[in-house]
Design a protein around this motif. Structure first.
Motif, short mmCIF file in Angstrom:
data_model
loop_
_atom_site.label_atom_id
_atom_site.label_comp_id
_atom_site.label_asym_id
_atom_site.label_seq_id
_atom_site.Cartn_x
_atom_site.Cartn_y
_atom_site.Cartn_z
N ARG A 68 7.47 -11.20 -1.04
CA ARG A 68 6.85 -10.22 -0.15
C ARG A 68 5.37 -10.10 -0.46
N GLY A 69 4.55 -9.95 0.55
CA GLY A 69 3.12 -9.84 0.35
C GLY A 69 2.56 -8.58 0.96
N PHE A 70 1.53 -8.01 0.33
CA PHE A 70 0.85 -6.82 0.83
C PHE A 70 -0.65 -7.05 0.78
N VAL A 71 -1.36 -6.38 1.68
CA VAL A 71 -2.81 -6.28 1.58
C VAL A 71 -3.17 -4.81 1.69
N VAL A 72 -4.27 -4.42 1.08
CA VAL A 72 -4.66 -3.01 1.08
C VAL A 72 -6.17 -2.91 1.13
N GLU A 73 -6.66 -1.97 1.95
CA GLU A 73 -8.07 -1.65 1.97
C GLU A 73 -8.32 -0.54 0.95
N LYS A 74 -9.32 -0.71 0.13
CA LYS A 74 -9.62 0.30 -0.89
C LYS A 74 -10.42 1.44 -0.27
N VAL A 75 -9.71 2.44 0.21
CA VAL A 75 -10.38 3.59 0.80
C VAL A 75 -10.69 4.65 -0.25
N GLU A 76 -10.41 4.35 -1.50
CA GLU A 76 -10.78 5.22 -2.60
C GLU A 76 -11.18 4.34 -3.78
N ASP A 77 -11.78 4.95 -4.78
CA ASP A 77 -12.23 4.22 -5.96
C ASP A 77 -11.05 4.03 -6.90
N VAL A 78 -10.44 2.84 -6.90
CA VAL A 78 -9.23 2.60 -7.69
C VAL A 78 -9.40 1.33 -8.52
N THR A 79 -8.72 1.31 -9.65
CA THR A 79 -8.70 0.14 -10.52
C THR A 79 -7.44 -0.68 -10.24
N PRO A 80 -7.36 -1.92 -10.73
CA PRO A 80 -6.12 -2.69 -10.56
C PRO A 80 -4.90 -1.96 -11.11
N ALA A 81 -5.07 -1.25 -12.23
CA ALA A 81 -3.94 -0.49 -12.79
C ALA A 81 -3.49 0.59 -11.82
N ASP A 82 -4.44 1.28 -11.15
CA ASP A 82 -4.08 2.29 -10.16
C ASP A 82 -3.34 1.65 -8.98
N LEU A 83 -3.82 0.48 -8.55
CA LEU A 83 -3.17 -0.21 -7.44
C LEU A 83 -1.73 -0.58 -7.78
N ILE A 84 -1.49 -1.01 -9.02
CA ILE A 84 -0.13 -1.33 -9.45
C ILE A 84 0.75 -0.09 -9.39
N GLU A 85 0.24 1.04 -9.83
CA GLU A 85 1.03 2.28 -9.80
C GLU A 85 1.39 2.66 -8.37
N HIS A 86 0.40 2.60 -7.45
CA HIS A 86 0.68 2.93 -6.04
C HIS A 86 1.68 1.94 -5.44
N LEU A 87 1.57 0.66 -5.80
CA LEU A 87 2.50 -0.33 -5.27
C LEU A 87 3.93 -0.05 -5.72
N LEU A 88 4.10 0.28 -7.00
CA LEU A 88 5.44 0.57 -7.50
C LEU A 88 6.06 1.74 -6.76
N GLN A 89 5.25 2.74 -6.45
CA GLN A 89 5.76 3.89 -5.69
C GLN A 89 6.26 3.44 -4.32
N GLN A 90 5.46 2.65 -3.61
CA GLN A 90 5.86 2.22 -2.28
C GLN A 90 7.01 1.22 -2.31
#
Length: 650
Positions: free
Chosen positions: A285-307
């Motif tokens: 499965r693949g995702f793309v995301v626009e960074k509409v906030e100031d986030v680090t790769p670690a933050d992106l991983i956390e948000h991905l796990l939630q979704q």
């Protein structure tokens, strides 16, 4: 644009404890949701000199007009509440992952009495178990075709299932042994569900145990000289092995794991997820995301796990989750995943061996996905921003029209008059907020008056806006339903209201707004003939260049409103035609007419149905079904024929 100092909480008002906070705009809409170990420290970081904030954080705090928060006892509770709020409010400044393509899933409808195996795309629904995603639908069908020999479960639609049950004969799959034919009672509901549960167990990774069981049964049948059964089991075993061969072994220890690769830049990120079960890749499965906030790769991983896991069944969470970087709150995230699974989940960064090699492979896939996405979407992102800027300049608006609503009227020679209202935000359709209207003033009078219909829709829409903004939630914010605590759909006004038509339609919409007292919503009309943009009070239209991105956006909005209105008008007309034909059938009241419409959905399908099929509808007996068939036959159009030959034409 608000000054953050105007809504900054007083010193000492923010607690120094874990919690979740919400930033809201002037209309009460939630624009950002976040969590923190210390609310005081995190919220304080937003109310500093704007020049010290990231550009996206600046946009968020200046869009917001208020902030509130809820304290919790633990970081795990904060993670759960943050996820539920993001899902409920869909804030525009939070990270929004979206699939980079529409992936098909193998779905099993466990919520039905006789579960069905099928291919599904799009949003998931409760009571259905999903496997995948797969790269191609044909790959699912190939695997299912092999497995149906061993697990002969139902794959037909509800209509086919019902029809074969009525005629008492199974379909072709039932005759060739790839369906247990529950439609004709070859197996009962309990036996069919057992077959489906074995199928689900095999797909969820319990392959070795099942193949060994089939092998033991084959040898036992041969020992008992039951060679026919032994041969069938041998063929079943080969079918299972062929299905397994389609997935390459990537982890020799038979691990169940999800491997996540991430590549990002300053504006966007791409994520690839490989679902490994029993050491084999079962899906991607693949995702793309626009960074509409100031986030680090670690933050992106956390948000991905939630979704990725928030709405999944417990068995969809694997024993291991391999990531390129650990989330900021590792303990809380691990505890949350373990709670979802019901047992411990190992969330870690692999350092060496096969798992590290696989993670690098997944990361390379993510890099290729990001490059491809930029090629496809780069122009689109630029054009959307350019379109909004062009409209702001051409129409003299105080700010870019981030929310555009469009009204279109549809009718058939003055009857069945309806209207649609579609919503675009940031240049993209927001279909969950579309609305449709049955025009009351024109109902049944046989007169088509677009200006009157548009005025009615504008009046109803903005009166509803005033009513919903007057409703105050428990937190004292407008536009919040006090019963559910959720924001109401019509509680947010548009920056720009578009009507399909020229000067008369625009003046009618403007007059309706003035009568209600709305003065802060711009109105324009888009005339179809020359694609002219009309503004209230101006005798001449605004002419946008044919190559203008702003004009292209207005055309997309107008065409979408037209499509939505036409669809509703046809549905309404079809139902009216069916109801009028059935009005004279004795004993057929409103409830039974509605039951027929729900079952057959259109006049064409109702005409094609037999009396026996009509009798399956609740409340429709054999006598009444025969009367309906007779009424439909009497109303059927006369067939066309060739006058020269006398032959009936199709």
């Amino acid at each position: 644009m608000a000054d953050p100092a105007t809504y900054r909480p007083a010193p000492g008002e923010i607690p120094d404890s874990p919690g979740v906070y919400r930033f809201r705009d002037q209309h009460g809409r939630v624009v950002y949701v976040g969590k923190a170990k210390s609310l005081r420290s995190r919220l304080g970081s937003y109310f500093q000199d704007l020049s010290a904030l990231h550009v996206r954080t600046q946009a968020m705090v200046t869009t917001a007009a208020s902030v509130d928060w809820v304290t919790v006892d633990t970081e795990v509770e904060a993670l759960q509440l943050e996820y539920s709020w993001i899902k409920e409010y869909d804030p525009r400044f939070n990270v929004r992952y979206r699939d980079d393509k529409s992936y098909p899933y193998l779905a099993v409808t466990l919520d039905e009495e006789y579960p069905r195996i099928t291919v599904m795309r799009g949003a998931k629904r409760k009571g259905v178990r999903y496997f995948g995603p797969y790269a191609h639908a044909w790959a699912i069908r190939e695997s299912v075709d092999l497995l149906l020999r061993v697990f002969p479960a139902r794959t037909c639609s509800a209509g086919v299932f019902k029809r074969h049950g009525q005629i008492g004969r199974p379909c072709l799959l039932g005759y060739i042994g790839k369906c247990s034919a529950p439609c004709v009672g070859r197996v009962d509901a309990a036996e069919h569900r057992r077959i489906v549960e074995d199928f689900c167990s095999f797909l969820s990774g319990q392959t070795t145990a099942y193949t060994k069981r089939v092998e033991r049964e084959m040898k036992a049948a041969a020992a008992e000289l039951d060679y026919e059964r032994a041969a069938r089991l041998r063929d079943d075993l080969r079918a299972l092995e062929r299905a397994l061969e389609k997935n390459a072994v990537v982890l020799g220890d038979g691990t169940d794991a999800d491997v996540i690769g991430l590549v990002d830049d300053e504006l966007e990120a791409a994520v690839q997820v490989f679902h490994v079960r029993g050491g084999r890749i079962r899906g991607q499965r693949g995702f793309v995301v626009e960074k509409v906030e100031d986030v680090t790769p670690a933050d992106l991983i956390e948000h991905l796990l939630q979704q990725l896991y928030g709405d999944q069944n417990p068995d969809a969470v694997p024993r291991e989750v391999l990531v390129p970087e650990l989330p900021p709150d590792l303990e809380a995230t691990t505890a949350w995943l373990s709670e979802l699974r019901g047992s411990h989940v190992d969330l870690r960064v692999p350092q060496r061996g096969d798992k590290r090699d696989l993670l690098e492979t997944v990361t390379r896939n993510a890099g290729q996905s990001l490059a491809l996405h930029k090629t496809r979407r780069g122009g689109d992102l630029t054009s959307r921003s350019l379109a909004l800027e062009e409209l702001q300049e051409a129409l003299g608006l105080p700010e870019a029209p981030l929310r555009i609503e469009c009204i279109d009227v549809s009718h058939l020679q003055g009857t069945d008059v309806v209207a649609s209202l579609v919503v675009f935000e940031d240049g993209l359709a927001r279909k969950s907020e579309y609305r449709r209207f049955a025009i009351r003033g024109a109902a049944g009078d046989g007169i088509s008056d677009d200006t009157r219909s548009i005025a009615e829709v504008v009046t109803r829409r903005f009166k509803r806006l005033a009513e919903e903004q007057a409703m105050v939630g428990d937190d004292g914010l407008p536009g919040i339903d006090p019963t559910t605590g959720r924001p109401r759909r019509f509680a947010y006004p548009p920056n720009l209201l578009v009507v399909d038509g020229g000067q008369p339609q625009v003046e009618s919409a403007q007059a309706a707004l003035s009568e209600i007292g709305v003065t802060d919503v711009a109105v324009v009309g888009l005339a179809k003939r020359l694609e002219e943009v009309w503004v209230p009070g101006d005798p001449d239209p605004v002419i946008l260049p044919r190559t203008s991105e702003g004009l292209y956006l207005l055309q997309r909005v107008r065409d979408e409103a037209h499509r939505f209105a036409i669809t509703y008008q046809r549905q309404k007309r079809g139902k009216r035609m069916v109801e009028s034909i059935l009005d004279d059938v004795p004993g057929l009241g409103e409830a039974r007419k509605k039951a027929l419409l729900r079952q057959f959905t259109s006049l064409k399908r109702l005409r094609a149905a037999t009396a026996d099929e009509l009798a399956t509808v609740p409340g429709i007996g054999p006598t009444l079904a025969a009367a309906v068939v007779e009424a439909l036959a009497a109303d059927a159009p006369a067939p066309a024929f060739n006058t020269a030959t006398g032959e009936i034409l199709d």
